[in-house]
Every structure is written in C-alpha cells, then in structure tokens.
Design a protein around this motif. Structure first.
Motif, PDB file in Angstrom:
ATOM      1  N   ARG A  16       0.832  -1.212   0.000  1.00 33.87           N
ATOM      2  CA  ARG A  16       0.000   0.000   0.000  1.00 33.87           C
ATOM      3  C   ARG A  16       0.859   1.253   0.000  1.00 33.87           C
ATOM      4  N   GLN A  17       1.945   1.231   0.770  1.00 38.65           N
ATOM      5  CA  GLN A  17       2.858   2.366   0.820  1.00 38.65           C
ATOM      6  C   GLN A  17       3.432   2.643  -0.574  1.00 38.65           C
ATOM      7  N   ILE A  18       3.821   1.596  -1.273  1.00 37.89           N
ATOM      8  CA  ILE A  18       4.381   1.759  -2.610  1.00 37.89           C
ATOM      9  C   ILE A  18       3.322   2.273  -3.571  1.00 37.89           C
ATOM     10  N   ASP A  19       2.095   1.780  -3.450  1.00 37.54           N
ATOM     11  CA  ASP A  19       1.014   2.271  -4.306  1.00 37.54           C
ATOM     12  C   ASP A  19       0.791   3.768  -4.117  1.00 37.54           C
ATOM     13  N   VAL A  20       0.860   4.223  -2.870  1.00 35.59           N
ATOM     14  CA  VAL A  20       0.691   5.655  -2.585  1.00 35.59           C
ATOM     15  C   VAL A  20       1.833   6.452  -3.217  1.00 35.59           C
ATOM     16  N   LEU A  21       3.052   5.963  -3.056  1.00 31.29           N
ATOM     17  CA  LEU A  21       4.205   6.670  -3.605  1.00 31.29           C
ATOM     18  C   LEU A  21       4.159   6.716  -5.127  1.00 31.29           C
ATOM     19  N   VAL A  22       3.742   5.628  -5.755  1.00 28.01           N
ATOM     20  CA  VAL A  22       3.608   5.611  -7.212  1.00 28.01           C
ATOM     21  C   VAL A  22       2.508   6.581  -7.637  1.00 28.01           C
ATOM     22  N   GLN A  24       1.840   9.279  -6.232  1.00 29.56           N
ATOM     23  CA  GLN A  24       2.377  10.629  -6.073  1.00 29.56           C
ATOM     24  C   GLN A  24       3.387  10.975  -7.170  1.00 29.56           C
ATOM     25  N   GLY A  25       3.615  10.054  -8.098  1.00 31.96           N
ATOM     26  CA  GLY A  25       4.464  10.350  -9.234  1.00 31.96           C
ATOM     27  C   GLY A  25       5.833   9.699  -9.220  1.00 31.96           C
ATOM     28  N   ARG A  26       6.145   8.937  -8.216  1.00 30.57           N
ATOM     29  CA  ARG A  26       7.438   8.260  -8.189  1.00 30.57           C
ATOM     30  C   ARG A  26       7.383   7.001  -9.045  1.00 30.57           C
ATOM     31  N   THR A  27       8.542   6.555  -9.486  1.00 30.64           N
ATOM     32  CA  THR A  27       8.587   5.291 -10.219  1.00 30.64           C
ATOM     33  C   THR A  27       8.517   4.156  -9.209  1.00 30.64           C
ATOM     34  N   VAL A  28       8.267   2.954  -9.708  1.00 31.28           N
ATOM     35  CA  VAL A  28       8.197   1.790  -8.825  1.00 31.28           C
ATOM     36  C   VAL A  28       9.546   1.566  -8.150  1.00 31.28           C
ATOM     37  N   VAL A  29      10.629   1.757  -8.901  1.00 33.31           N
ATOM     38  CA  VAL A  29      11.969   1.554  -8.343  1.00 33.31           C
ATOM     39  C   VAL A  29      12.230   2.539  -7.201  1.00 33.31           C
ATOM     40  N   GLN A  30      11.872   3.804  -7.402  1.00 35.45           N
ATOM     41  CA  GLN A  30      12.060   4.801  -6.346  1.00 35.45           C
ATOM     42  C   GLN A  30      11.194   4.478  -5.134  1.00 35.45           C
ATOM     43  N   ALA A  31       9.960   4.090  -5.385  1.00 35.20           N
ATOM     44  CA  ALA A  31       9.046   3.762  -4.289  1.00 35.20           C
ATOM     45  C   ALA A  31       9.548   2.558  -3.497  1.00 35.20           C
ATOM     46  N   CYS A  32      10.101   1.575  -4.194  1.00 38.01           N
ATOM     47  CA  CYS A  32      10.642   0.397  -3.509  1.00 38.01           C
ATOM     48  C   CYS A  32      11.835   0.776  -2.644  1.00 38.01           C
ATOM     49  N   LYS A  33      12.678   1.669  -3.138  1.00 38.77           N
ATOM     50  CA  LYS A  33      13.824   2.110  -2.338  1.00 38.77           C
ATOM     51  C   LYS A  33      13.357   2.822  -1.076  1.00 38.77           C
ATOM     52  N   GLU A  34      12.348   3.647  -1.201  1.00 39.15           N
ATOM     53  CA  GLU A  34      11.826   4.352  -0.025  1.00 39.15           C
ATOM     54  C   GLU A  34      11.195   3.390   0.969  1.00 39.15           C
ATOM     55  N   ALA A  35      10.589   2.322   0.450  1.00 37.89           N
ATOM     56  CA  ALA A  35       9.966   1.315   1.321  1.00 37.89           C
ATOM     57  C   ALA A  35      10.988   0.300   1.822  1.00 37.89           C
ATOM     58  N   GLU A  36      12.228   0.419   1.354  1.00 33.67           N
ATOM     59  CA  GLU A  36      13.336  -0.448   1.766  1.00 33.67           C
ATOM     60  C   GLU A  36      13.128  -1.916   1.401  1.00 33.67           C
ATOM     61  N   ILE A  37      12.634  -2.138   0.177  1.00 30.83           N
ATOM     62  CA  ILE A  37      12.533  -3.489  -0.354  1.00 30.83           C
ATOM     63  C   ILE A  37      13.057  -3.469  -1.788  1.00 30.83           C
ATOM     64  N   GLY A  39      12.830  -4.408  -5.901  1.00 28.58           N
ATOM     65  CA  GLY A  39      11.773  -4.461  -6.902  1.00 28.58           C
ATOM     66  C   GLY A  39      11.259  -5.873  -7.101  1.00 28.58           C
ATOM     67  N   GLN A  40      12.164  -6.838  -7.014  1.00 30.12           N
ATOM     68  CA  GLN A  40      11.776  -8.236  -7.167  1.00 30.12           C
ATOM     69  C   GLN A  40      10.791  -8.654  -6.072  1.00 30.12           C
ATOM     70  N   SER A  41      11.071  -8.238  -4.840  1.00 28.43           N
ATOM     71  CA  SER A  41      10.153  -8.560  -3.740  1.00 28.43           C
ATOM     72  C   SER A  41       8.798  -7.916  -3.974  1.00 28.43           C
ATOM     73  N   TYR A  42       8.826  -6.662  -4.445  1.00 29.51           N
ATOM     74  CA  TYR A  42       7.568  -5.951  -4.694  1.00 29.51           C
ATOM     75  C   TYR A  42       6.715  -6.725  -5.684  1.00 29.51           C
ATOM     76  N   TYR A  43       7.278  -7.114  -6.823  1.00 32.12           N
ATOM     77  CA  TYR A  43       6.483  -7.786  -7.850  1.00 32.12           C
ATOM     78  C   TYR A  43       6.028  -9.175  -7.390  1.00 32.12           C
ATOM     79  N   ARG A  44       6.879  -9.872  -6.652  1.00 36.73           N
ATOM     80  CA  ARG A  44       6.494 -11.187  -6.126  1.00 36.73           C
ATOM     81  C   ARG A  44       5.351 -11.035  -5.128  1.00 36.73           C
ATOM     82  N   TRP A  45       5.494 -10.060  -4.219  1.00 40.60           N
ATOM     83  CA  TRP A  45       4.443  -9.826  -3.230  1.00 40.60           C
ATOM     84  C   TRP A  45       3.155  -9.372  -3.898  1.00 40.60           C
ATOM     85  N   ARG A  46       3.269  -8.529  -4.910  1.00 42.66           N
ATOM     86  CA  ARG A  46       2.069  -8.029  -5.584  1.00 42.66           C
ATOM     87  C   ARG A  46       1.310  -9.170  -6.237  1.00 42.66           C
TER      88      ARG A  46
END
Length: 92
Positions: A16-22, A24-37, A39-46
């Motif tokens: 949800r945090q990454i969805d909010v950041l995306v 707000q205009g951030r890329t998925v990669v930037q949002a993942c860095k801010e969430a401290e995970i 990109g691979q984990s993000y897509y697997r979890w999604r």
C-alpha cells in the motif's frame, strides 16, 4: 547479512505504501527504495498479496501453513499404508 522476514500484514502495508508513492508520481523503483525493499520482492508480493486486506493476508498464510501440514500428514499415512500392504503380501 541476514534476510529479513516480513509478516503478511507488513507485506500488505508495504504494498500500500508503494502504491501511494507511485500515485504521487514516483517510479516503482524509487518507491521500492523508499519502502526499503527490492523491486523483485515488490512484484512477487504483488502477485501473491495484491488486492488483499491485512486480515485476508493473515488468513492466507495460515491456510498455506495448514495445507503444508496436511500434505505431510497424507504423505506419512500413504507411506505407512504401503509398508503395511507390503507386509501383508509377504514381500518383506
């Protein structure tokens, strides 16, 4: 470095945090860095948790554990049955 294990509710919160950041205009990669995970984990979890509520995710994990336990139980019972069948036929 040791791997960090996230609980189901933590995963849903991160998604949800990454969805909010995306949003707000951030890329998925930037949002993942801010969430401290990663990109691979993000897509697997999604793929696994996408669209689930926290309680649903907890229940999902609980059911996965129960399913694994039941599969082991069936395997053990099948093995015992085969051994007993072999003994009854006099093959041992």
């Amino acid at each position: 470095m040791a791997k960090k294990r996230y609980s189901a509710d933590q995963i849903v919160t991160k998604l949800r945090q990454i969805d909010v950041l995306v949003g707000q205009g951030r890329t998925v990669v930037q949002a993942c860095k801010e969430a401290e995970i990663t990109g691979q984990s993000y897509y697997r979890w999604r793929n696994e948790y996408g669209g689930l509520e926290i309680e649903q995710a907890k229940r999902f994990k609980e059911l996965e554990r129960e399913n694994g336990r039941l599969k082991r139980l069936v395997a053990d019972l099948s093995l015992e049955k085969q051994v007993l069948k072999d003994i009854a036929e006099g093959n041992l």
